[in-house]
Design a protein around this motif. Structure first.
Motif, mmCIF file in Angstrom:
data_model
loop_
_atom_site.group_PDB
_atom_site.id
_atom_site.type_symbol
_atom_site.label_atom_id
_atom_site.label_comp_id
_atom_site.label_asym_id
_atom_site.label_seq_id
_atom_site.Cartn_x
_atom_site.Cartn_y
_atom_site.Cartn_z
ATOM 1 N N GLY A 45 7.026 -6.399 -10.423
ATOM 2 C CA GLY A 45 5.707 -6.961 -10.762
ATOM 3 C C GLY A 45 4.861 -7.393 -9.757
ATOM 4 O O GLY A 45 3.929 -8.073 -10.031
ATOM 5 N N LYS A 46 5.131 -6.992 -8.638
ATOM 6 C CA LYS A 46 4.212 -7.312 -7.291
ATOM 7 C C LYS A 46 4.397 -6.119 -6.416
ATOM 8 O O LYS A 46 5.324 -5.490 -6.293
ATOM 9 C CB LYS A 46 4.367 -8.807 -6.857
ATOM 10 C CG LYS A 46 6.006 -8.912 -6.241
ATOM 11 C CD LYS A 46 6.110 -10.347 -5.745
ATOM 12 C CE LYS A 46 7.648 -10.355 -5.396
ATOM 13 N NZ LYS A 46 7.715 -11.950 -4.557
ATOM 14 N N TYR A 47 3.362 -6.365 -5.667
ATOM 15 C CA TYR A 47 3.469 -5.212 -4.486
ATOM 16 C C TYR A 47 4.327 -5.739 -3.252
ATOM 17 O O TYR A 47 4.215 -6.862 -3.136
ATOM 18 C CB TYR A 47 2.182 -4.816 -3.842
ATOM 19 C CG TYR A 47 1.239 -4.028 -4.990
ATOM 20 C CD1 TYR A 47 1.353 -2.773 -5.147
ATOM 21 C CD2 TYR A 47 0.172 -4.820 -5.617
ATOM 22 C CE1 TYR A 47 0.697 -2.064 -5.988
ATOM 23 C CE2 TYR A 47 -0.598 -3.925 -6.615
ATOM 24 C CZ TYR A 47 -0.585 -2.628 -6.722
ATOM 25 O OH TYR A 47 -1.098 -1.939 -7.588
ATOM 26 N N PRO A 48 4.973 -4.710 -2.628
ATOM 27 C CA PRO A 48 5.581 -5.326 -1.365
ATOM 28 C C PRO A 48 4.626 -5.753 -0.445
ATOM 29 O O PRO A 48 3.642 -5.336 -0.240
ATOM 30 C CB PRO A 48 6.256 -4.021 -0.923
ATOM 31 C CG PRO A 48 5.529 -2.733 -1.240
ATOM 32 C CD PRO A 48 4.976 -3.411 -2.629
ATOM 33 N N GLU A 49 5.392 -6.771 0.225
ATOM 34 C CA GLU A 49 4.505 -7.184 1.426
ATOM 35 C C GLU A 49 4.515 -6.351 2.722
ATOM 36 O O GLU A 49 3.673 -6.068 3.361
ATOM 37 C CB GLU A 49 5.158 -8.364 2.061
ATOM 38 C CG GLU A 49 4.068 -9.392 2.947
ATOM 39 C CD GLU A 49 4.658 -10.670 3.108
ATOM 40 O OE1 GLU A 49 4.510 -11.032 4.374
ATOM 41 O OE2 GLU A 49 4.825 -11.319 2.292
ATOM 42 N N THR A 50 5.816 -5.805 2.925
ATOM 43 C CA THR A 50 5.961 -4.844 4.146
ATOM 44 C C THR A 50 6.891 -3.714 3.649
ATOM 45 O O THR A 50 7.717 -3.842 3.032
ATOM 46 C CB THR A 50 6.672 -5.662 5.271
ATOM 47 O OG1 THR A 50 6.135 -6.774 5.395
ATOM 48 C CG2 THR A 50 6.888 -4.755 6.350
ATOM 49 N N ILE A 51 6.641 -2.488 4.197
ATOM 50 C CA ILE A 51 7.413 -1.353 4.019
ATOM 51 C C ILE A 51 7.575 -0.632 5.609
ATOM 52 O O ILE A 51 6.705 -0.458 6.241
ATOM 53 C CB ILE A 51 6.701 -0.395 3.244
ATOM 54 C CG1 ILE A 51 6.519 -0.826 1.559
ATOM 55 C CG2 ILE A 51 7.400 0.998 3.419
ATOM 56 C CD1 ILE A 51 5.835 0.347 0.690
ATOM 57 N N ALA A 52 8.756 -0.311 5.771
ATOM 58 C CA ALA A 52 9.245 0.575 6.903
ATOM 59 C C ALA A 52 8.973 2.104 6.751
ATOM 60 O O ALA A 52 9.413 2.410 5.732
ATOM 61 C CB ALA A 52 10.625 0.163 7.171
ATOM 62 N N VAL A 53 8.328 2.566 7.738
ATOM 63 C CA VAL A 53 8.175 3.949 7.604
ATOM 64 C C VAL A 53 8.800 4.446 9.095
ATOM 65 O O VAL A 53 8.317 3.912 10.294
ATOM 66 C CB VAL A 53 6.525 4.414 7.519
ATOM 67 C CG1 VAL A 53 6.603 5.991 7.554
ATOM 68 C CG2 VAL A 53 6.243 3.816 6.377
ATOM 69 N N THR A 54 9.670 5.670 9.048
ATOM 70 C CA THR A 54 10.065 6.137 10.248
ATOM 71 C C THR A 54 9.445 7.279 10.689
ATOM 72 O O THR A 54 8.769 8.327 9.756
ATOM 73 C CB THR A 54 11.567 6.394 10.084
ATOM 74 O OG1 THR A 54 12.234 5.372 9.966
ATOM 75 C CG2 THR A 54 12.165 7.110 11.470
ATOM 76 N N LEU A 55 8.782 7.647 12.021
ATOM 77 C CA LEU A 55 8.018 8.685 12.445
ATOM 78 C C LEU A 55 8.742 9.458 13.234
ATOM 79 O O LEU A 55 9.233 9.141 14.213
ATOM 80 C CB LEU A 55 6.827 8.195 13.066
ATOM 81 C CG LEU A 55 5.797 7.444 12.338
ATOM 82 C CD1 LEU A 55 4.929 6.746 13.367
ATOM 83 C CD2 LEU A 55 5.087 8.070 11.423
ATOM 84 N N TRP A 56 9.287 10.660 12.559
ATOM 85 C CA TRP A 56 10.144 11.705 13.059
ATOM 86 C C TRP A 56 9.490 12.654 13.629
ATOM 87 O O TRP A 56 8.464 12.992 13.303
ATOM 88 C CB TRP A 56 11.434 12.316 12.088
ATOM 89 C CG TRP A 56 12.344 11.251 11.790
ATOM 90 C CD1 TRP A 56 12.370 10.565 10.564
ATOM 91 C CD2 TRP A 56 13.476 10.749 12.321
ATOM 92 N NE1 TRP A 56 13.360 9.774 10.372
ATOM 93 C CE2 TRP A 56 13.874 9.674 11.536
ATOM 94 C CE3 TRP A 56 13.798 10.938 13.820
ATOM 95 C CZ2 TRP A 56 15.205 8.922 11.964
ATOM 96 C CZ3 TRP A 56 15.098 10.362 14.264
ATOM 97 C CH2 TRP A 56 15.745 9.538 13.257
#
Length: 130
Positions: A45-56
């Motif tokens: 019901g809400k947007y995430p505050e933080t998302i992790a993304v790996t740059l390969w």
């Protein structure tokens, strides 16, 4: 990308790092980011505050920068291209145009990405400081 890349002896993949993300990767990254956000919103019901993304590095070479496009979509930014197609900056969308909050991104990267895409890191650093 391929035909427009000058042979320097260092670019064995025929990829111009100054064109990351490519237009196709940009579209795919937008779709992926939207799916990530809509699934999270549906379940909580809400947007995430933080998302992790790996740059390969190799993934970025194969997809022409899809993970970079995901990051840009999450922070509501877009690549700005000059007339030759090279990306000169990543620009944040104006706050009044946002339909959702900007998402904080925790990025980690491989050594190959760091070494192959230093220009992308400079552009990301600039947009994160805006």
């Amino acid at each position: 990308d391929g035909r427009g890349v000058l042979p320097t002896g260092r670019n064995i993949h025929s990829l111009d790092p100054y064109r990351i993300p490519s237009p196709g990767a940009w579209e795919r990254g937008q779709i992926a980011a939207e799916k990530i956000l809509s699934q999270t919103f549906k379940s909580s019901g809400k947007y995430p505050e933080t998302i992790a993304v790996t740059l390969w590095g190799l993934d970025s070479i194969k997809t022409r920068g899809e993970s970079v496009a995901i990051i840009l979509a999450l922070i509501c930014a877009r690549p700005i291209r000059e007339s030759t197609g090279r990306i000169v900056k990543y620009d944040l969308c104006p706050t009044e145009d946002l339909v959702r909050p900007r998402i904080d991104v925790l990025g980690s990267m491989s050594g190959i990405f760091r070494d192959s895409f230093a220009n992308v890191l400079d552009l990301l650093d600039d947009v994160f400081r805006d």
